[in-house]
Design a protein around this motif. Sequence first.
Motif, PDB file in Angstrom:
ATOM      1  N   ALA A 178       0.829  -1.204   0.000  1.00  0.00           N
ATOM      2  CA  ALA A 178       0.000   0.000   0.000  1.00  0.00           C
ATOM      3  C   ALA A 178       0.863   1.252   0.000  1.00  0.00           C
ATOM      4  CB  ALA A 178      -0.937  -0.008   1.198  1.00  0.00           C
ATOM      5  N   GLU A 179       1.991   1.216   0.696  1.00  0.00           N
ATOM      6  CA  GLU A 179       2.888   2.375   0.692  1.00  0.00           C
ATOM      7  C   GLU A 179       3.552   2.554  -0.663  1.00  0.00           C
ATOM      8  OE1 GLU A 179       4.101   2.498   5.430  1.00  0.00           O
ATOM      9  OE2 GLU A 179       5.390   1.430   4.011  1.00  0.00           O
ATOM     10  N   VAL A 180       3.884   1.460  -1.337  1.00  0.00           N
ATOM     11  CA  VAL A 180       4.396   1.562  -2.704  1.00  0.00           C
ATOM     12  C   VAL A 180       3.380   2.285  -3.584  1.00  0.00           C
ATOM     13  CG1 VAL A 180       5.038   0.258  -4.768  1.00  0.00           C
ATOM     14  CG2 VAL A 180       5.869  -0.483  -2.529  1.00  0.00           C
ATOM     15  N   ALA A 181       2.106   1.888  -3.449  1.00  0.00           N
ATOM     16  CA  ALA A 181       1.054   2.502  -4.258  1.00  0.00           C
ATOM     17  C   ALA A 181       0.906   3.977  -3.949  1.00  0.00           C
ATOM     18  CB  ALA A 181      -0.267   1.770  -4.013  1.00  0.00           C
ATOM     19  N   ALA A 182       0.906   4.329  -2.671  1.00  0.00           N
ATOM     20  CA  ALA A 182       0.668   5.722  -2.275  1.00  0.00           C
ATOM     21  C   ALA A 182       1.846   6.612  -2.602  1.00  0.00           C
ATOM     22  CB  ALA A 182       0.351   5.780  -0.785  1.00  0.00           C
ATOM     23  N   TRP A 183       3.072   6.150  -2.385  1.00  0.00           N
ATOM     24  CA  TRP A 183       4.248   7.004  -2.526  1.00  0.00           C
ATOM     25  C   TRP A 183       4.794   7.043  -3.945  1.00  0.00           C
ATOM     26  CZ3 TRP A 183       7.433   4.932   2.267  1.00  0.00           C
ATOM     27  CH2 TRP A 183       6.698   5.175   3.427  1.00  0.00           C
ATOM     28  N   GLU A 184       4.649   5.940  -4.664  1.00  0.00           N
ATOM     29  CA  GLU A 184       5.318   5.854  -5.964  1.00  0.00           C
ATOM     30  C   GLU A 184       4.352   5.922  -7.148  1.00  0.00           C
ATOM     31  OE1 GLU A 184       7.876   2.392  -5.873  1.00  0.00           O
ATOM     32  OE2 GLU A 184       8.378   2.783  -3.768  1.00  0.00           O
ATOM     33  N   LEU A 185       3.161   5.375  -7.007  1.00  0.00           N
ATOM     34  CA  LEU A 185       2.212   5.362  -8.123  1.00  0.00           C
ATOM     35  C   LEU A 185       1.309   6.594  -8.123  1.00  0.00           C
ATOM     36  CD1 LEU A 185       1.259   1.579  -8.173  1.00  0.00           C
ATOM     37  CD2 LEU A 185       2.996   2.781  -9.513  1.00  0.00           C
ATOM     38  N   ARG A 186       0.889   7.035  -6.953  1.00  0.00           N
ATOM     39  CA  ARG A 186       0.201   8.323  -6.758  1.00  0.00           C
ATOM     40  C   ARG A 186      -1.023   8.487  -7.656  1.00  0.00           C
ATOM     41  NH1 ARG A 186       5.414   9.591  -7.574  1.00  0.00           N
ATOM     42  NH2 ARG A 186       4.996  10.885  -9.409  1.00  0.00           N
ATOM     43  N   ASP A 187      -1.784   7.435  -7.788  1.00  0.00           N
ATOM     44  CA  ASP A 187      -3.038   7.483  -8.523  1.00  0.00           C
ATOM     45  C   ASP A 187      -3.900   6.358  -7.982  1.00  0.00           C
ATOM     46  OD1 ASP A 187      -4.987   6.613 -10.676  1.00  0.00           O
ATOM     47  OD2 ASP A 187      -4.142   8.362 -11.677  1.00  0.00           O
ATOM     48  N   PRO A 188      -5.142   6.645  -7.544  1.00  0.00           N
ATOM     49  CA  PRO A 188      -5.954   5.584  -6.933  1.00  0.00           C
ATOM     50  C   PRO A 188      -6.233   4.417  -7.871  1.00  0.00           C
ATOM     51  CG  PRO A 188      -7.267   7.559  -7.355  1.00  0.00           C
ATOM     52  CD  PRO A 188      -5.844   7.941  -7.566  1.00  0.00           C
ATOM     53  N   ARG A 189      -6.236   4.668  -9.185  1.00  0.00           N
ATOM     54  CA  ARG A 189      -6.486   3.572 -10.125  1.00  0.00           C
ATOM     55  C   ARG A 189      -5.254   2.701 -10.267  1.00  0.00           C
ATOM     56  NH1 ARG A 189      -8.324   7.858 -14.469  1.00  0.00           N
ATOM     57  NH2 ARG A 189      -6.353   8.635 -13.588  1.00  0.00           N
ATOM     58  N   LEU A 190      -4.066   3.312 -10.301  1.00  0.00           N
ATOM     59  CA  LEU A 190      -2.839   2.507 -10.303  1.00  0.00           C
ATOM     60  C   LEU A 190      -2.705   1.749  -8.989  1.00  0.00           C
ATOM     61  CD1 LEU A 190      -0.192   4.874 -11.958  1.00  0.00           C
ATOM     62  CD2 LEU A 190      -1.494   3.018 -13.016  1.00  0.00           C
ATOM     63  N   ALA A 191      -3.125   2.385  -7.892  1.00  0.00           N
ATOM     64  CA  ALA A 191      -3.088   1.702  -6.597  1.00  0.00           C
ATOM     65  C   ALA A 191      -3.991   0.473  -6.626  1.00  0.00           C
ATOM     66  CB  ALA A 191      -3.512   2.655  -5.483  1.00  0.00           C
ATOM     67  N   ALA A 192      -5.193   0.622  -7.197  1.00  0.00           N
ATOM     68  CA  ALA A 192      -6.099  -0.514  -7.296  1.00  0.00           C
ATOM     69  C   ALA A 192      -5.511  -1.610  -8.167  1.00  0.00           C
ATOM     70  CB  ALA A 192      -7.449  -0.052  -7.857  1.00  0.00           C
ATOM     71  N   LEU A 193      -4.843  -1.210  -9.261  1.00  0.00           N
ATOM     72  CA  LEU A 193      -4.203  -2.171 -10.154  1.00  0.00           C
ATOM     73  C   LEU A 193      -3.142  -2.974  -9.409  1.00  0.00           C
ATOM     74  CD1 LEU A 193      -3.760  -3.258 -13.035  1.00  0.00           C
ATOM     75  CD2 LEU A 193      -2.230  -1.314 -13.440  1.00  0.00           C
ATOM     76  N   LEU A 194      -2.314  -2.286  -8.633  1.00  0.00           N
ATOM     77  CA  LEU A 194      -1.255  -2.952  -7.888  1.00  0.00           C
ATOM     78  C   LEU A 194      -1.818  -3.796  -6.748  1.00  0.00           C
ATOM     79  CD1 LEU A 194       1.661  -3.469  -7.027  1.00  0.00           C
ATOM     80  CD2 LEU A 194       1.621  -1.267  -5.831  1.00  0.00           C
TER      81      LEU A 194
END
Length: 487
Positions: A178-194
């Motif tokens: 979740a921290e990878v998603a929040a800090w590096e992807l910075r998009d809720p859709r990319l976060a959902a993808l990951l």
Amino acid sequence: MARIAVIGAGMGALACAARLAVAGHRVAVYERTETYGGAVRRFERAGFGFDTGPGLLTLPAVWRDLFVKTGKEPLESRVELVQVDPSARHVFGDSTEVSLPNASRAGVVSALDESLGSGTGQRWGDFLVRAREAWDRTRRPLLEEPLWPDWRVLAEREPYPAVPHKRLLRTRRAGTLAEVAAWELRDPRLAALLEGHALAYGLDPRLAPASAAVLPYMEHAFGTWYVRGGMRELARAVYERCLARRVEFVFGAEVVRVLEKDGGAAGVELAGGEVVEADFVVAPGTLAARGEGEPAPQGGLPSRLTVLLALRGGRPPGTAHRTVVHTRDREGELESLFGTAPGVPERPTVTVLRPDDPALVPDGDHEAVTLSAVVPAGAEIREEHVEALLSMTERAVPGLRDRVLWREVRTPADVAAETGAAGGAVPAPALAGAGGRLLHPGNSTGLRGLFTAGGWSHPGGGLPHAGMSGALVAGLIVEGPEFRGSQ
């Protein structure tokens, strides 16, 4: 030539049995149900066919190696492997969607930029580079080698690389997915993808280590594959390879006890009281004694709710094989699944499989569709839960309900009946970091001559990892404790 008793006919056990038989041992498999394959089953009715376990395959090299090593012929001589393209269509909570090409970094970057906005593809592409570094660091110890005696090194070291955060003067290392998603992807859709890749294995992305980045990387790097006729065809091919190598199968034979003699395994006792002597015993990880200081078997893992749909009307041209419909309330979904009182989410993330396979339908005017979602192990499934899956799916398949001829619901209780796992729990692949919480106990045990193969032992769950568990156990029996994995 040793006598070897294998408990259960799951995919890891079959892979082990075939390799041991080729090495010249006398192998007998004792399976409590009436068929082989473990979770890799098929449901058939009125000309429709459905996979009730895994629907897609990653890392087919594991099974290709098995067929070469046990018969010097390619896997493709026994089954037809088809690369799925697009790898998946994703429908996000805000109704935007993207179809991702199979095993093409440039194609994925382009698709994300076009569908989700400029820069999203580059961020995902940069993430995949870091995920590859984590994969390179963990591939051998977590997939290709027996569990290290000093396995705590894997538990303490996070292989996912640290990424500098621009707002800080120091390097900020992501500890969870979740921290990878929040800090590096910075998009809720990319976060959902990951995070969806972790959720598909029943892992909470808020707690899963950053090294779980290897899960989407495996799909990206090695592709997503389908076995023509359904994944049950892979199980059939492996079973027939065992028969060709003179492995004996005894179905309807429940093993109730591993026999011990002079400090080692000496055979098994069946439910009817029959005693079978053996020099070695191969058991599921949930059944075997553990060595002192080994990682504890994972517990409390989620299961699956699966709905099989027989539809009137043919599969529309251009339909994606796999569609993931993401929930609009990810935090609510995670809290339902992994909170203090786990329950079935009201609006779960749903995976929709729509294979283009004439073997699974009575004719071209019908379609076989499989819906699945993660639910807690042992969950009692009610009609409202099934309706939630259908409602979520209608976001991606308009008019779905009007096409339904009939449906079949598969619950955690069905998974438990087929696999023997408590509550129908489904194991995840082993992951580094997280204090060793996601490592699985080693294939050797505290009892000499007793080994474990399958998803509940190293290297963990999923078809590739189960196949590798069988290869590792065969190596330990044939070559002894000095065996260090494939080279």
